[in-house]
Motif scaffolding. Structure first.
Motif, PDB file in Angstrom:
ATOM      1  N   ALA A 106     -21.838  43.020 -50.219  1.00  0.00           N
ATOM      2  CA  ALA A 106     -20.976  42.515 -49.146  1.00  0.00           C
ATOM      3  C   ALA A 106     -21.039  40.993 -49.073  1.00  0.00           C
ATOM      4  O   ALA A 106     -20.008  40.310 -48.950  1.00  0.00           O
ATOM      5  CB  ALA A 106     -21.386  43.129 -47.807  1.00  0.00           C
ATOM      6  N   GLU A 107     -22.253  40.456 -49.161  1.00  0.00           N
ATOM      7  CA  GLU A 107     -22.415  39.002 -49.121  1.00  0.00           C
ATOM      8  C   GLU A 107     -21.813  38.348 -50.365  1.00  0.00           C
ATOM      9  O   GLU A 107     -21.233  37.256 -50.284  1.00  0.00           O
ATOM     10  CB  GLU A 107     -23.894  38.643 -49.003  1.00  0.00           C
ATOM     11  N   ALA A 108     -21.948  39.029 -51.529  1.00  0.00           N
ATOM     12  CA  ALA A 108     -21.358  38.501 -52.759  1.00  0.00           C
ATOM     13  C   ALA A 108     -19.842  38.432 -52.646  1.00  0.00           C
ATOM     14  O   ALA A 108     -19.216  37.433 -53.014  1.00  0.00           O
ATOM     15  CB  ALA A 108     -21.757  39.369 -53.951  1.00  0.00           C
ATOM     16  N   LEU A 109     -19.246  39.492 -52.124  1.00  0.00           N
ATOM     17  CA  LEU A 109     -17.791  39.523 -51.970  1.00  0.00           C
ATOM     18  C   LEU A 109     -17.316  38.415 -51.041  1.00  0.00           C
ATOM     19  O   LEU A 109     -16.342  37.707 -51.348  1.00  0.00           O
ATOM     20  CB  LEU A 109     -17.354  40.883 -51.426  1.00  0.00           C
ATOM     21  N   ALA A 110     -18.001  38.224 -49.930  1.00  0.00           N
ATOM     22  CA  ALA A 110     -17.593  37.187 -48.972  1.00  0.00           C
ATOM     23  C   ALA A 110     -17.670  35.798 -49.592  1.00  0.00           C
ATOM     24  O   ALA A 110     -16.754  34.974 -49.434  1.00  0.00           O
ATOM     25  CB  ALA A 110     -18.478  37.264 -47.722  1.00  0.00           C
ATOM     26  N   ALA A 111     -18.757  35.531 -50.315  1.00  0.00           N
ATOM     27  CA  ALA A 111     -18.912  34.210 -50.939  1.00  0.00           C
ATOM     28  C   ALA A 111     -17.848  33.989 -52.006  1.00  0.00           C
ATOM     29  O   ALA A 111     -17.279  32.894 -52.129  1.00  0.00           O
ATOM     30  CB  ALA A 111     -20.312  34.078 -51.541  1.00  0.00           C
ATOM     31  N   ARG A 112     -17.556  35.015 -52.787  1.00  0.00           N
ATOM     32  CA  ARG A 112     -16.576  34.866 -53.858  1.00  0.00           C
ATOM     33  C   ARG A 112     -15.162  34.724 -53.302  1.00  0.00           C
ATOM     34  O   ARG A 112     -14.350  33.974 -53.850  1.00  0.00           O
ATOM     35  CB  ARG A 112     -16.686  36.061 -54.802  1.00  0.00           C
ATOM     36  N   GLU A 113     -14.860  35.424 -52.238  1.00  0.00           N
ATOM     37  CA  GLU A 113     -13.552  35.251 -51.605  1.00  0.00           C
ATOM     38  C   GLU A 113     -13.386  33.818 -51.098  1.00  0.00           C
ATOM     39  O   GLU A 113     -12.314  33.218 -51.242  1.00  0.00           O
ATOM     40  CB  GLU A 113     -13.394  36.245 -50.445  1.00  0.00           C
ATOM     41  N   GLU A 114     -14.452  33.279 -50.525  1.00  0.00           N
ATOM     42  CA  GLU A 114     -14.395  31.906 -50.029  1.00  0.00           C
ATOM     43  C   GLU A 114     -14.207  30.929 -51.192  1.00  0.00           C
ATOM     44  O   GLU A 114     -13.435  29.972 -51.085  1.00  0.00           O
ATOM     45  CB  GLU A 114     -15.669  31.571 -49.257  1.00  0.00           C
ATOM     46  N   ALA A 115     -14.912  31.168 -52.307  1.00  0.00           N
ATOM     47  CA  ALA A 115     -14.791  30.281 -53.463  1.00  0.00           C
ATOM     48  C   ALA A 115     -13.359  30.263 -53.985  1.00  0.00           C
ATOM     49  O   ALA A 115     -12.783  29.197 -54.232  1.00  0.00           O
ATOM     50  CB  ALA A 115     -15.754  30.724 -54.563  1.00  0.00           C
ATOM     51  N   VAL A 116     -12.767  31.434 -54.158  1.00  0.00           N
ATOM     52  CA  VAL A 116     -11.401  31.511 -54.685  1.00  0.00           C
ATOM     53  C   VAL A 116     -10.415  30.880 -53.700  1.00  0.00           C
ATOM     54  O   VAL A 116      -9.485  30.174 -54.102  1.00  0.00           O
ATOM     55  CB  VAL A 116     -11.027  32.969 -54.987  1.00  0.00           C
ATOM     56  N   GLU A 117     -10.618  31.112 -52.425  1.00  0.00           N
ATOM     57  CA  GLU A 117      -9.740  30.503 -51.421  1.00  0.00           C
ATOM     58  C   GLU A 117      -9.818  28.979 -51.473  1.00  0.00           C
ATOM     59  O   GLU A 117      -8.794  28.287 -51.360  1.00  0.00           O
ATOM     60  CB  GLU A 117     -10.124  31.002 -50.030  1.00  0.00           C
ATOM     61  N   LEU A 118     -11.024  28.451 -51.657  1.00  0.00           N
ATOM     62  CA  LEU A 118     -11.183  26.999 -51.764  1.00  0.00           C
ATOM     63  C   LEU A 118     -10.473  26.457 -52.999  1.00  0.00           C
ATOM     64  O   LEU A 118      -9.812  25.411 -52.946  1.00  0.00           O
ATOM     65  CB  LEU A 118     -12.671  26.636 -51.795  1.00  0.00           C
ATOM     66  N   PHE A 119     -10.580  27.156 -54.120  1.00  0.00           N
ATOM     67  CA  PHE A 119      -9.884  26.711 -55.328  1.00  0.00           C
ATOM     68  C   PHE A 119      -8.369  26.783 -55.136  1.00  0.00           C
ATOM     69  O   PHE A 119      -7.636  25.892 -55.585  1.00  0.00           O
ATOM     70  CB  PHE A 119     -10.298  27.558 -56.536  1.00  0.00           C
ATOM     71  N   GLN A 120      -7.895  27.827 -54.489  1.00  0.00           N
ATOM     72  CA  GLN A 120      -6.457  27.968 -54.279  1.00  0.00           C
ATOM     73  C   GLN A 120      -5.910  26.872 -53.367  1.00  0.00           C
ATOM     74  O   GLN A 120      -4.720  26.553 -53.425  1.00  0.00           O
ATOM     75  CB  GLN A 120      -6.149  29.345 -53.710  1.00  0.00           C
ATOM     76  N   GLY A 121      -6.772  26.312 -52.527  1.00  0.00           N
ATOM     77  CA  GLY A 121      -6.341  25.246 -51.637  1.00  0.00           C
ATOM     78  C   GLY A 121      -6.258  23.884 -52.292  1.00  0.00           C
ATOM     79  O   GLY A 121      -5.807  22.922 -51.657  1.00  0.00           O
ATOM     80  N   LEU A 122      -6.660  23.794 -53.554  1.00  0.00           N
ATOM     81  CA  LEU A 122      -6.611  22.522 -54.274  1.00  0.00           C
ATOM     82  C   LEU A 122      -5.219  22.295 -54.863  1.00  0.00           C
ATOM     83  O   LEU A 122      -4.484  23.261 -55.131  1.00  0.00           O
ATOM     84  CB  LEU A 122      -7.646  22.521 -55.398  1.00  0.00           C
ATOM     85  N   PRO A 123      -4.830  21.056 -55.106  1.00  0.00           N
ATOM     86  CA  PRO A 123      -3.555  20.785 -55.759  1.00  0.00           C
ATOM     87  C   PRO A 123      -3.486  21.447 -57.143  1.00  0.00           C
ATOM     88  O   PRO A 123      -4.511  21.671 -57.794  1.00  0.00           O
ATOM     89  CB  PRO A 123      -3.535  19.255 -55.884  1.00  0.00           C
ATOM     90  N   PHE A 124      -2.269  21.733 -57.605  1.00  0.00           N
ATOM     91  CA  PHE A 124      -2.070  22.466 -58.854  1.00  0.00           C
ATOM     92  C   PHE A 124      -2.794  21.803 -60.026  1.00  0.00           C
ATOM     93  O   PHE A 124      -3.516  22.467 -60.782  1.00  0.00           O
ATOM     94  CB  PHE A 124      -0.569  22.570 -59.161  1.00  0.00           C
ATOM     95  N   TRP A 125      -2.616  20.485 -60.203  1.00  0.00           N
ATOM     96  CA  TRP A 125      -3.207  19.830 -61.363  1.00  0.00           C
ATOM     97  C   TRP A 125      -4.725  19.786 -61.272  1.00  0.00           C
ATOM     98  O   TRP A 125      -5.418  19.780 -62.304  1.00  0.00           O
ATOM     99  CB  TRP A 125      -2.633  18.427 -61.534  1.00  0.00           C
ATOM    100  N   THR A 126      -5.260  19.788 -60.060  1.00  0.00           N
ATOM    101  CA  THR A 126      -6.722  19.864 -59.912  1.00  0.00           C
ATOM    102  C   THR A 126      -7.214  21.239 -60.332  1.00  0.00           C
ATOM    103  O   THR A 126      -8.250  21.365 -61.002  1.00  0.00           O
ATOM    104  CB  THR A 126      -7.122  19.575 -58.458  1.00  0.00           C
ATOM    105  N   ARG A 127      -6.487  22.283 -59.954  1.00  0.00           N
ATOM    106  CA  ARG A 127      -6.870  23.639 -60.378  1.00  0.00           C
ATOM    107  C   ARG A 127      -6.864  23.760 -61.889  1.00  0.00           C
ATOM    108  O   ARG A 127      -7.723  24.411 -62.485  1.00  0.00           O
ATOM    109  CB  ARG A 127      -5.934  24.679 -59.758  1.00  0.00           C
ATOM    110  N   MET A 128      -5.874  23.124 -62.537  1.00  0.00           N
ATOM    111  CA  MET A 128      -5.816  23.155 -63.997  1.00  0.00           C
ATOM    112  C   MET A 128      -6.966  22.349 -64.605  1.00  0.00           C
ATOM    113  O   MET A 128      -7.568  22.746 -65.603  1.00  0.00           O
ATOM    114  CB  MET A 128      -4.476  22.596 -64.483  1.00  0.00           C
ATOM    115  N   ARG A 129      -7.258  21.213 -64.009  1.00  0.00           N
ATOM    116  CA  ARG A 129      -8.318  20.340 -64.522  1.00  0.00           C
ATOM    117  C   ARG A 129      -9.672  21.039 -64.458  1.00  0.00           C
ATOM    118  O   ARG A 129     -10.491  20.898 -65.376  1.00  0.00           O
ATOM    119  CB  ARG A 129      -8.336  19.060 -63.693  1.00  0.00           C
ATOM    120  N   TYR A 130      -9.902  21.782 -63.395  1.00  0.00           N
ATOM    121  CA  TYR A 130     -11.172  22.476 -63.225  1.00  0.00           C
ATOM    122  C   TYR A 130     -11.020  23.965 -63.553  1.00  0.00           C
ATOM    123  O   TYR A 130     -11.608  24.816 -62.895  1.00  0.00           O
ATOM    124  CB  TYR A 130     -11.694  22.283 -61.801  1.00  0.00           C
TER     125      TYR A 130
END
Length: 329
Positions: free
Chosen positions: A176-200
């Motif tokens: 449960a804790e793993a899922l919550a942390a991973r959802e937060e990580a993906v949400e943070l990446f999705q909130g980045l600009p497109f070219w930043t997502r590509m760069r990282y």
């Protein structure tokens, strides 16, 4: 002025006036070592820049103690963070030295360096010492949270800290804790600009792969397959010119996909996908046995689970037996 040209110019000026231009050159080298490109040849340039920055900062600290320690810590973090063939032991030593310079920092600059050191060590430790890595990643997250508003790189590091926590939680049997942390990580990446997502892209794909694994853990097979579709295509494309860096993540994602196919009663897709993952891990072991032999054993056990689920019990036993053989060496 392009950074590469700036480094060349500052290198020449620092020979004439090291006290004035040495610190500027060191900072430019650290910045160069942090530039992210997915090409392997650029990794070598990052390594060279980080090594030069550390050596230069050590001279500056020796000549003027008490002034350049934070800069040295930043250079050490950059040196330990480059994805090259540096040993885990040396990277951890660099992280510990860096933390020693900034562990009592209260200013934003020092806190950002501290968080970088904590995250760098957590990333290196997550496979072998998940409890220690989790603690460091949580510390990095808390440290960065004191530095708002965050720059783009700092937002990426915030997301990466959650990815590490998710991996560690999953390894320690806390789904449960793993899922919550991973959802937060993906949400943070999705909130980045497109070219930043590509760069990282490597960090982002690692985060999505972890989330797909956690979703599958909760038997949400179709959702996990949907999550894995785009990252799979990106990883296959990336692996064509950077196999050593892309294949570990691709292999892990393929094993998640194979398990989903098995549970959705799609045995041929499950067996084929799992076999492809093992093929990637065998290639990695052939080219770097020390680093990837353990991963192959883990992958073979995952393949055995898939084969067992689709009723191919003899093949499952062979895969599990090979994993045991590898682990006993």
């Amino acid at each position: 002025m392009l950074l590469a040209a700036r480094v060349v110019l500052l290198r020449q000026l620092s020979r004439v006036d090291p006290a004035r231009f040495g610190p500027r050159l060191a900072e430019a080298l650290v910045t160069r070592s942090q530039q992210v490109r997915i090409r392997r040849d650029f990794v070598r340039r990052r390594t060279a820049a980080a090594d030069e920055a550390v050596a230069l900062y050590r001279r500056l600290v020796r000549d003027r103690p008490g002034r350049y320690e934070v800069g040295l810590a930043r250079a050490l973090v950059a040196q330990g963070s480059v994805p090259d063939d540096r040993t885990v032991g040396s990277a951890l030593a660099q992280g510990r030295e860096a933390i020693g310079y900034v562990e009592n920092a209260t200013d934003r600059h020092g806190l950002v360096v501290l968080a970088g050191a904590q995250l760098m060590m957590a990333t290196h430790l997550q496979a072998e010492a998940p409890e220690d890595a989790q603690t460091l990643a949580e510390q990095a997250h808390r440290t960065l949270s004191q530095c708002t508003p965050l720059t783009t790189r700092e937002r990426v590091n915030l997301a990466r800290s959650r990815t590490v926590v998710g991996y560690c939680r999953a390894t320690l049997g806390e789904p449960a804790e793993a899922l919550a942390a991973r959802e937060e990580a993906v949400e943070l990446f999705q909130g980045l600009p497109f070219w930043t997502r590509m760069r990282y892209m490597p960090a982002r794909l690692e985060a999505v792969t972890g989330l797909a694994h956690s979703v599958a853990t909760y038997r949400r097979w179709t959702e996990a397959l949907t999550l894995a579709a785009d990252p799979r295509e990106e990883l296959v494309f990336w692996s064509r010119w950077e196999p050593m860096r892309a294949l570990p993540t691709l292999g892990a994602l393929l094993l998640v996909i194979a398990r989903c196919h098995a549970e959705l009663d799609e045995p041929e897709a499950a067996v084929t996908t799992a076999a492809k993952a093992i093929e990637h891990y065998r290639w990695l072991v052939e080219h770097d046995p020390v680093r990837h032999r353990g991963r192959l054993a883990v992958a073979l056990r995952a393949q055995a689970v898939v084969l067992q689920a689709v009723g191919r019990h003899e093949e499952a036993a062979r895969a599990a037996g090979e994993a045991e053989t590898i682990e006993s060496r």
